[in-house]
Design an enzyme around this catalytic site. Structure first.
Site, PDB file in Angstrom:
ATOM      1  N   ARG A 122      -7.807 -12.899  15.515  1.00 40.72           N
ATOM      2  CA  ARG A 122      -8.491 -12.288  13.924  1.00 40.72           C
ATOM      3  C   ARG A 122      -7.483 -10.435  14.094  1.00 40.72           C
ATOM      4  O   ARG A 122      -7.879  -9.773  14.726  1.00 40.72           O
ATOM      5  CB  ARG A 122     -10.105 -11.909  13.974  1.00 40.72           C
ATOM      6  N   HIS A 144      -7.431 -15.885   5.138  1.00 43.75           N
ATOM      7  CA  HIS A 144      -8.729 -16.038   5.891  1.00 43.75           C
ATOM      8  C   HIS A 144      -8.947 -17.953   6.094  1.00 43.75           C
ATOM      9  O   HIS A 144      -9.584 -18.709   4.974  1.00 43.75           O
ATOM     10  CB  HIS A 144      -9.849 -15.806   5.575  1.00 43.75           C
ATOM     11  N   GLN A 167     -11.349 -20.021   7.209  1.00 46.89           N
ATOM     12  CA  GLN A 167     -12.799 -20.198   6.163  1.00 46.89           C
ATOM     13  C   GLN A 167     -12.201 -21.216   4.779  1.00 46.89           C
ATOM     14  O   GLN A 167     -13.554 -21.947   4.400  1.00 46.89           O
ATOM     15  CB  GLN A 167     -13.142 -18.370   5.385  1.00 46.89           C
ATOM     16  N   ASP A 215     -18.177 -12.658  -2.980  1.00 45.15           N
ATOM     17  CA  ASP A 215     -17.955 -12.169  -1.141  1.00 45.15           C
ATOM     18  C   ASP A 215     -17.800 -10.651  -1.251  1.00 45.15           C
ATOM     19  O   ASP A 215     -18.323  -9.985  -2.384  1.00 45.15           O
ATOM     20  CB  ASP A 215     -16.236 -12.635  -1.027  1.00 45.15           C
ATOM     21  N   CYS A 234     -18.153 -16.590   1.585  1.00 49.73           N
ATOM     22  CA  CYS A 234     -18.177 -17.066   3.146  1.00 49.73           C
ATOM     23  C   CYS A 234     -18.931 -16.443   3.785  1.00 49.73           C
ATOM     24  O   CYS A 234     -18.644 -16.311   5.043  1.00 49.73           O
ATOM     25  CB  CYS A 234     -16.791 -16.308   3.222  1.00 49.73           C
ATOM     26  N   ARG A 276     -18.050 -24.542   9.226  1.00 46.86           N
ATOM     27  CA  ARG A 276     -17.229 -24.150   9.904  1.00 46.86           C
ATOM     28  C   ARG A 276     -16.379 -25.153  11.721  1.00 46.86           C
ATOM     29  O   ARG A 276     -15.536 -24.629  11.785  1.00 46.86           O
ATOM     30  CB  ARG A 276     -17.354 -21.965  10.195  1.00 46.86           C
TER      31      ARG A 276
HETATM   32  N1  NVA Z   1     -13.470  -9.992   2.796  1.00 47.50           N
HETATM   33  C1  NVA Z   1     -14.500  -9.970   4.398  1.00 47.50           C
HETATM   34  C2  NVA Z   1     -14.437 -11.349   5.112  1.00 47.50           C
HETATM   35  C3  NVA Z   1     -15.300 -11.343   5.938  1.00 47.50           C
HETATM   36  C4  NVA Z   1     -15.169 -12.531   6.149  1.00 47.50           C
HETATM   37  C5  NVA Z   1     -13.761  -9.017   4.882  1.00 47.50           C
HETATM   38  O1  NVA Z   1     -12.144  -9.162   4.958  1.00 47.50           O
HETATM   39  O2  NVA Z   1     -14.056  -8.287   5.474  1.00 47.50           O
HETATM   40  N1   CP Z   2     -16.640 -15.482   7.108  1.00 45.10           N
HETATM   41  C1   CP Z   2     -16.537 -15.701   8.003  1.00 45.10           C
HETATM   42  O1   CP Z   2     -15.582 -15.464   9.069  1.00 45.10           O
HETATM   43  O2   CP Z   2     -17.437 -14.647   9.432  1.00 45.10           O
HETATM   44  P1   CP Z   2     -17.261 -13.793  10.470  1.00 45.10           P
HETATM   45  O3   CP Z   2     -17.071 -12.818   9.841  1.00 45.10           O
HETATM   46  O4   CP Z   2     -18.752 -13.514  10.726  1.00 45.10           O
HETATM   47  O5   CP Z   2     -16.716 -14.712  11.101  1.00 45.10           O
END
Ligand code: NVA
Ligand code: CP
Length: 301
Positions: free
Chosen positions: A101, A128, A131, A219, A259, A287
């Site tokens: 990540r 993502h 997801q 989101d 998500c 997930r």
């Molecule tokens: N769009 C959000 C998703 C978190 C799972 C982010 O990138 O923070």
């Molecule tokens: N939806 C998701 O990826 O959540 P986290 O940021 O908690 O991993």
């Protein structure tokens, strides 16, 4: 085999992952946890925080009989300036797969370029895909099909939205995105989806997007890494809320998706998140099952 973009997967591969995910979900409910990945090790690298991605990948590997190592960016030499390419080469000689990540999509691409093991994108500023796999598994469970399903996205056209557009294109769903100017999904992802025959409508009007929707998805307004623009983003996106007024214009059996993490009272109301139409918690649970199926695909077959 790698999963950097959702476009790395074909329809047949996605269908196989969903099918295996459903099988593993049922087996787990019966207490069956086959140790398919005994002797395999997955490393997880996090440059940003995570709850679902980290825990679901850790539990997935443990339940499949494998090992998992979770690492934060700053506890690796990466945090002190070691290059991604040397890290990728070295880790490839220790573990069987890596999930990363990262802030920048380039980082994951660079890692995958030099790694000789499967690399999984655990979220970047662009995509993502893990997801999306859980999202597709959830949509399929409720709608029993993909073809012609209308998915309406309300809010920021962000990383989760980009991968979902790709997922819609691969599976034959249509996407309607409602977002303010400047918050549109990634142009290249949208073009690619359209080239595959996917209808992607983008407008500034929430009701237009939500009308007759089978799926309503939102989101956060401020993604990780965008905290510096907190006030501006919240102001620009304030009418792009998934609330009861919007649910009313969608189909009666619309499913509400997010998500997570949620920011109640911002992109979604408490009532909608906890309504009978909401599948948000099952989506989060999926997930685990979808990623187990992905890991089997990457590490076993
Ligand atoms: N769009 C959000 C998703 C978190 C799972 C982010 O990138 O923070
Ligand atoms: N939806 C998701 O990826 O959540 P986290 O940021 O908690 O991993």
């Amino acid at each position: 085999m790698r999963l950097i973009s959702i476009f790395d997967l074909s329809l047949a591969e996605i269908e196989a992952i969903i099918e295996k995910g459903e099988e593993l979900k049922s087996e787990r409910k019966e207490g069956v946890k086959a140790k398919y990945l005994e002797g395999k090790t997955l490393a997880l690298i996090f440059e940003k925080p995570s709850t679902r991605t980290r825990v679901s990948f850790e539990v997935a590997m443990q339940e499949l009989g494998g090992n998992v190592i979770s690492l934060n960016w700053n506890e690796l030499q990466l945090g002190r300036g070691e290059r991604i390419r040397e890290t990728a080469i070295v880790l490839s000689s220790y573990v069987d797969a890596v999930m990363i990540r990262a802030y920048r999509h380039d980082t994951v691409e660079e890692f995958a370029k030099y790694a000789s093991i499967p690399v999984i994108n655990g979220l970047t500023d662009l995509e993502h895909p893990c997801q999306t796999l859980a999202d597709l598994m959830t949509i399929r469970a409720y709608k029993k099909k993909f073809a012609g399903v209308k998915v309406a996205w309300v809010g920021d056209g962000n990383n989760v939205c980009n991968s979902l557009i790709g997922g819609a294109a691969i599976t034959g769903m249509n996407m309607s995105v409602a977002c303010p100017e400047g918050y549109e999904p990634d142009e290249e992802m949208v073009e690619k989806a359209k080239e595959m025959g996917c209808e992607v409508e983008i407008s500034e009007k929430t009701e237009e997007a939500a009308v007759d929707a089978d799926v309503l998805y939102t989101d956060v307004w401020v993604s990780m890494g965008e905290e510096g623009e907190n006030e501006k983003r919240k102001n620009d996106l304030k009418i792009y809320q998934l609330n009861e007024d919007l649910v009313r214009v969608a189909k009666e059996d619309v499913i509400i998706m997010h998500c997570m993490p949620v920011h109640i009272g911002e992109e979604i109301t408490e009532e909608v998140m906890n309504s009978d139409n909401s599948v948000i918690f099952e989506q989060a649970e999926n997930r685990l099952h979808a990623q187990k199926a992905l890991l089997l695909k990457l590490l076993r077959y």
